[in-house]
Write a protein that holds these residues in place. Structure first.
Motif, PDB file in Angstrom:
ATOM      1  N   LYS A 133      38.429  16.395  89.087  1.00  9.54           N
ATOM      2  CA  LYS A 133      37.723  16.253  87.813  1.00  9.54           C
ATOM      3  C   LYS A 133      38.081  17.367  86.825  1.00  9.54           C
ATOM      4  O   LYS A 133      37.259  17.789  86.009  1.00  9.54           O
ATOM      5  CB  LYS A 133      36.209  16.210  88.034  1.00  9.54           C
ATOM      6  CG  LYS A 133      35.763  15.019  88.871  1.00  9.54           C
ATOM      7  CD  LYS A 133      34.248  14.965  89.010  1.00  9.54           C
ATOM      8  CE  LYS A 133      33.843  13.748  89.833  1.00  9.54           C
ATOM      9  NZ  LYS A 133      32.376  13.638  89.996  1.00  9.54           N
ATOM     10  N   ARG A 134      39.311  17.824  86.893  1.00  8.56           N
ATOM     11  CA  ARG A 134      39.845  18.789  85.909  1.00  8.56           C
ATOM     12  C   ARG A 134      40.613  17.995  84.854  1.00  8.56           C
ATOM     13  O   ARG A 134      41.833  17.993  84.821  1.00  8.56           O
ATOM     14  CB  ARG A 134      40.745  19.805  86.598  1.00  8.56           C
ATOM     15  CG  ARG A 134      40.039  20.668  87.640  1.00  8.56           C
ATOM     16  CD  ARG A 134      41.033  21.551  88.379  1.00  8.56           C
ATOM     17  NE  ARG A 134      40.393  22.438  89.319  1.00  8.56           N
ATOM     18  CZ  ARG A 134      40.003  23.686  89.058  1.00  8.56           C
ATOM     19  NH1 ARG A 134      40.222  24.195  87.851  1.00  8.56           N
ATOM     20  NH2 ARG A 134      39.413  24.421  89.965  1.00  8.56           N
ATOM     21  N   TYR A 135      39.848  17.322  84.004  1.00  6.66           N
ATOM     22  CA  TYR A 135      40.464  16.337  83.107  1.00  6.66           C
ATOM     23  C   TYR A 135      41.284  16.994  81.991  1.00  6.66           C
ATOM     24  O   TYR A 135      42.289  16.423  81.555  1.00  6.66           O
ATOM     25  CB  TYR A 135      39.379  15.444  82.512  1.00  6.66           C
ATOM     26  CG  TYR A 135      38.582  14.693  83.551  1.00  6.66           C
ATOM     27  CD1 TYR A 135      39.219  14.092  84.646  1.00  6.66           C
ATOM     28  CD2 TYR A 135      37.199  14.603  83.471  1.00  6.66           C
ATOM     29  CE1 TYR A 135      38.495  13.410  85.604  1.00  6.66           C
ATOM     30  CE2 TYR A 135      36.473  13.915  84.429  1.00  6.66           C
ATOM     31  CZ  TYR A 135      37.119  13.323  85.491  1.00  6.66           C
ATOM     32  OH  TYR A 135      36.399  12.653  86.450  1.00  6.66           O
ATOM     33  N   SER A 136      40.890  18.168  81.518  1.00 14.93           N
ATOM     34  CA  SER A 136      41.662  18.836  80.466  1.00 14.93           C
ATOM     35  C   SER A 136      43.044  19.231  80.985  1.00 14.93           C
ATOM     36  O   SER A 136      44.064  19.015  80.308  1.00 14.93           O
ATOM     37  CB  SER A 136      40.905  20.068  79.964  1.00 14.93           C
ATOM     38  OG  SER A 136      39.655  19.704  79.422  1.00 14.93           O
ATOM     39  N   LYS A 139      45.179  16.149  81.392  1.00 14.14           N
ATOM     40  CA  LYS A 139      45.772  15.684  80.132  1.00 14.14           C
ATOM     41  C   LYS A 139      47.041  16.454  79.814  1.00 14.14           C
ATOM     42  O   LYS A 139      48.073  15.866  79.447  1.00 14.14           O
ATOM     43  CB  LYS A 139      44.765  15.842  78.990  1.00 14.14           C
ATOM     44  CG  LYS A 139      43.716  14.756  78.917  1.00 14.14           C
ATOM     45  CD  LYS A 139      42.706  15.035  77.825  1.00 14.14           C
ATOM     46  CE  LYS A 139      43.361  15.197  76.475  1.00 14.14           C
ATOM     47  NZ  LYS A 139      42.367  15.402  75.395  1.00 14.14           N
ATOM     48  N   SER A 171      43.781   9.741  82.422  1.00 18.66           N
ATOM     49  CA  SER A 171      43.321  11.087  82.077  1.00 18.66           C
ATOM     50  C   SER A 171      42.778  11.142  80.655  1.00 18.66           C
ATOM     51  O   SER A 171      41.776  11.821  80.392  1.00 18.66           O
ATOM     52  CB  SER A 171      44.471  12.095  82.252  1.00 18.66           C
ATOM     53  OG  SER A 171      45.551  11.779  81.389  1.00 18.66           O
ATOM     54  N   TYR A 172      43.393  10.408  79.739  1.00 18.59           N
ATOM     55  CA  TYR A 172      42.887  10.386  78.367  1.00 18.59           C
ATOM     56  C   TYR A 172      41.646   9.516  78.237  1.00 18.59           C
ATOM     57  O   TYR A 172      40.761   9.789  77.403  1.00 18.59           O
ATOM     58  CB  TYR A 172      43.977   9.888  77.417  1.00 18.59           C
ATOM     59  CG  TYR A 172      44.920  10.980  76.970  1.00 18.59           C
ATOM     60  CD1 TYR A 172      44.742  11.625  75.749  1.00 18.59           C
ATOM     61  CD2 TYR A 172      45.974  11.383  77.777  1.00 18.59           C
ATOM     62  CE1 TYR A 172      45.607  12.634  75.337  1.00 18.59           C
ATOM     63  CE2 TYR A 172      46.847  12.390  77.386  1.00 18.59           C
ATOM     64  CZ  TYR A 172      46.652  13.010  76.164  1.00 18.59           C
ATOM     65  OH  TYR A 172      47.502  14.016  75.766  1.00 18.59           O
ATOM     66  N   GLU A 173      41.559   8.473  79.047  1.00 15.43           N
ATOM     67  CA  GLU A 173      40.358   7.628  79.007  1.00 15.43           C
ATOM     68  C   GLU A 173      39.142   8.383  79.535  1.00 15.43           C
ATOM     69  O   GLU A 173      38.028   8.233  79.001  1.00 15.43           O
ATOM     70  CB  GLU A 173      40.595   6.361  79.833  1.00 15.43           C
ATOM     71  CG  GLU A 173      39.423   5.388  79.802  1.00 15.43           C
ATOM     72  CD  GLU A 173      39.706   4.120  80.564  1.00 15.43           C
ATOM     73  OE1 GLU A 173      38.776   3.299  80.706  1.00 15.43           O
ATOM     74  OE2 GLU A 173      40.852   3.940  81.029  1.00 15.43           O
ATOM     75  N   LEU A 174      39.333   9.189  80.558  1.00 16.61           N
ATOM     76  CA  LEU A 174      38.211   9.938  81.134  1.00 16.61           C
ATOM     77  C   LEU A 174      37.675  11.000  80.183  1.00 16.61           C
ATOM     78  O   LEU A 174      36.520  11.409  80.309  1.00 16.61           O
ATOM     79  CB  LEU A 174      38.653  10.595  82.448  1.00 16.61           C
ATOM     80  CG  LEU A 174      38.933   9.638  83.611  1.00 16.61           C
ATOM     81  CD1 LEU A 174      39.551  10.386  84.785  1.00 16.61           C
ATOM     82  CD2 LEU A 174      37.664   8.913  84.041  1.00 16.61           C
ATOM     83  N   THR A 175      38.500  11.443  79.242  1.00 15.84           N
ATOM     84  CA  THR A 175      38.049  12.430  78.261  1.00 15.84           C
ATOM     85  C   THR A 175      37.660  11.788  76.929  1.00 15.84           C
ATOM     86  O   THR A 175      37.319  12.501  75.985  1.00 15.84           O
ATOM     87  CB  THR A 175      39.155  13.476  78.011  1.00 15.84           C
ATOM     88  OG1 THR A 175      40.371  12.804  77.648  1.00 15.84           O
ATOM     89  CG2 THR A 175      39.395  14.302  79.259  1.00 15.84           C
ATOM     90  N   ASP A 177      39.596  10.130  74.821  1.00 16.55           N
ATOM     91  CA  ASP A 177      40.634  10.270  73.779  1.00 16.55           C
ATOM     92  C   ASP A 177      41.706   9.189  73.913  1.00 16.55           C
ATOM     93  O   ASP A 177      42.889   9.450  73.679  1.00 16.55           O
ATOM     94  CB  ASP A 177      41.286  11.655  73.877  1.00 16.55           C
ATOM     95  CG  ASP A 177      40.275  12.770  73.717  1.00 16.55           C
ATOM     96  OD1 ASP A 177      39.321  12.595  72.934  1.00 16.55           O
ATOM     97  OD2 ASP A 177      40.438  13.817  74.375  1.00 16.55           O
TER      98      ASP A 177
END
Length: 488
Positions: A133-136, A139, A171-175, A177
């Protein structure tokens, strides 16, 4: 839509040293790297597919202390790729890092790392970051991997690239963006088309459709889908996703018959382990069938593992079947949160007309003659002029052929005609014809999916060769089943 297959293992005794917990994982990763290297040199894509399948099975065992050792083994320490990827790996304590260095020092790194191995390292790190869960960081890692992929045009990279595209979008959907990468996905799809990367085209087309549908851009999604090149599906999982998105587009465009066919086919073709995907397909299929005037069977809602998720739609179906407008409103309000999260609110609003029509059909069967005021009362119309609304509803139902009746405007009556024998009409023939067509289409798809070895009709195989062939077929079927589970 991804689901992992957990490998059975014996858990060792807890210890602070890496050597007691992770050598098996690291050794598995080294074996996967060797398999990818062999596949790259021999240009055998199936070996790389097998390596990805093994990686998905190992993803729950990945630790931050294992990744640096694997990077040191695969990549040249101090190189640009090694430094760039090491920056995305979370740092562990010093003791673990020392053991990693000692473990990896025993293995001499490759002097010239292959592009396939470099892309695989990106994929491995990206999967680990998303699982943690380190989404940044995910990305940033996915963007760097896509930038590296743009400079590669190798068929052995296509399978790895298709997986990277998926996690790049995830990864962009989870944030939140997802809109930022739409232009990049379109450019990647154009590049994949020019390079004849059909698996990449399939994956990117589905990602673009998901991107558009996420923001309710159904018209743009349909324009892209209609103009995108079509070919024989290479991945059953991507084909299932495409059918699901196509069904959603057709539903919004009021093409319910085509939408029903696509959604049911997607639910039928999806692997059993893809429970969440099959639940979504069934939710939309139930709504579409209700909009078509059909009542789904009870067995649809009693499927294993779906009873709780489909409960709101079961109660909604019951309200439509009865034709009770008050019950329909109560169900819609009770499960408003569920319908909103499923994005089926607009479709349920359309169902109100079907509820009224069903109730009117029940009234026409029960009464030979009934006043419009009583019709409005039984339908529970709460408008300012219920009698006028009831007259309008009855006249429209008669014109559409929903009921067999006449309207007496002067006396304010609805006069139902005698119910004839349905077997004297063409309805049984139409029903049997649709069932026969469905069976024939399924048979034709099964025949097209058959694969035969070359010259099988000329050569007579011995008993030993037959046993060997059957064993290979069983192993292949097992691998295909595992791959289907991994994809979802």
């Amino acid at each position: 839509m991804t689901q992992d297959v957990e490998m059975k293992e014996q858990h060792p005794a807890p210890s602070n040293s890496l050597s007691s917990t992770s050598p098996s994982t690291l050794q598995h990763l080294k074996d996967i790297a060797a398999l990818i290297e062999t596949g790259a040199y021999t240009r055998e894509v199936r070996r790389i597919v097998r390596a990805i399948r093994w990686t998905i099975q190992l993803r729950k065992k990945l630790k931050a202390s294992v990744l640096p050792a694997f990077l040191n083994f695969v990549l040249v320490p101090g190189s640009d790729a090694h430094s760039r990827m090491s920056s995305y790996v979370p740092k562990e304590d010093e003791h673990d890092m020392e053991v990693d260095t000692a473990t990896s020092a025993a293995q001499a790194p490759a002097k010239h790392s292959l592009p396939e191995l470099e892309i695989y390292c990106y994929l491995l790190i990206l999967i680990f970051l998303i699982d943690q869960k380190r989404y940044s960081e995910a990305k940033a890692c996915s963007s760097a991997s896509i930038a590296r992929l743009r400079n590669l045009n190798r068929r052995t990279v296509d399978v790895l690239a298709s997986r990277l595209y998926f996690y790049y979008s995830l990864s962009y959907e989870l944030t939140g963006d997802l809109a930022e990468i739409r232009g990049n996905l379109l450019a990647l799809h154009r590049t994949a088309t020019l390079r004849h990367d059909e698996l990449g085209q399939e994956t990117l087309l589905n990602l673009l459709l998901r991107n558009y549908l996420h923001y309710n851009l159904y018209d743009q999604a349909e324009k892209l889908r209609s103009k995108a090149p079509r070919f024989e599906a290479h991945s059953n999982q991507q084909f299932c996703r495409y059918l699901f998105y196509l069904g959603k587009i057709r539903t919004i465009q009021l093409e319910y018959t085509d939408a029903k066919e696509s959604l049911l086919q997607a639910a039928r073709k999806a692997p059993v382990s893809a429970l969440g995907f099959r639940v979504q397909c069934n939710k939309w299929a139930v709504i579409v069938r209700l909009l078509l005037g059909e009542i789904p069977e009870r067995t649809v809602f009693m499927q294993k593992g779906m009873e709780k998720a489909l409960r709101p739609y079961f109660e909604l179906t019951n309200a439509v079947r009865i034709g009770d407008l008050e019950l329909f409103k109560a169900v819609a309000e009770k499960f408003a949160t569920t319908f909103s999260s499923d994005r089926t609110n607009n479709l349920i609003v359309r169902l109100r007309h079907n509820v009224i029509r069903t109730g009117l059909r029940n009234i026409s069967i029960s009464y030979s003659r009934i006043s419009l005021a009583d019709v409005a009362k039984k339908l529970r119309l709460d408008s300012a002029n219920p009698v006028a609304d009831a007259e309008s509803i009855v006249s429209k139902a008669i014109r559409d052929g929903a009921i067999d009746a006449t309207l007496d405007h002067a006396n304010g009556w609805m006069v139902s005609k005698e119910t004839g024998d349905i077997y004297s009409t063409n309805e049984p023939q139409i029903a049997f014809n649709s069932r026969i067509a469905f069976c024939l289409n399924m048979h034709n798809e099964a025949v097209r999916a058959l694969r035969f070895p070359p010259n099988s009709h000329k050569e007579k195989e011995s008993a030993e060769k037959r046993r060997e062939r059957q064993q290979q077929e069983q192993e292949l079927a097992k691998h295909i089943a595992e791959e289907e589970e991994d994809e979802f």
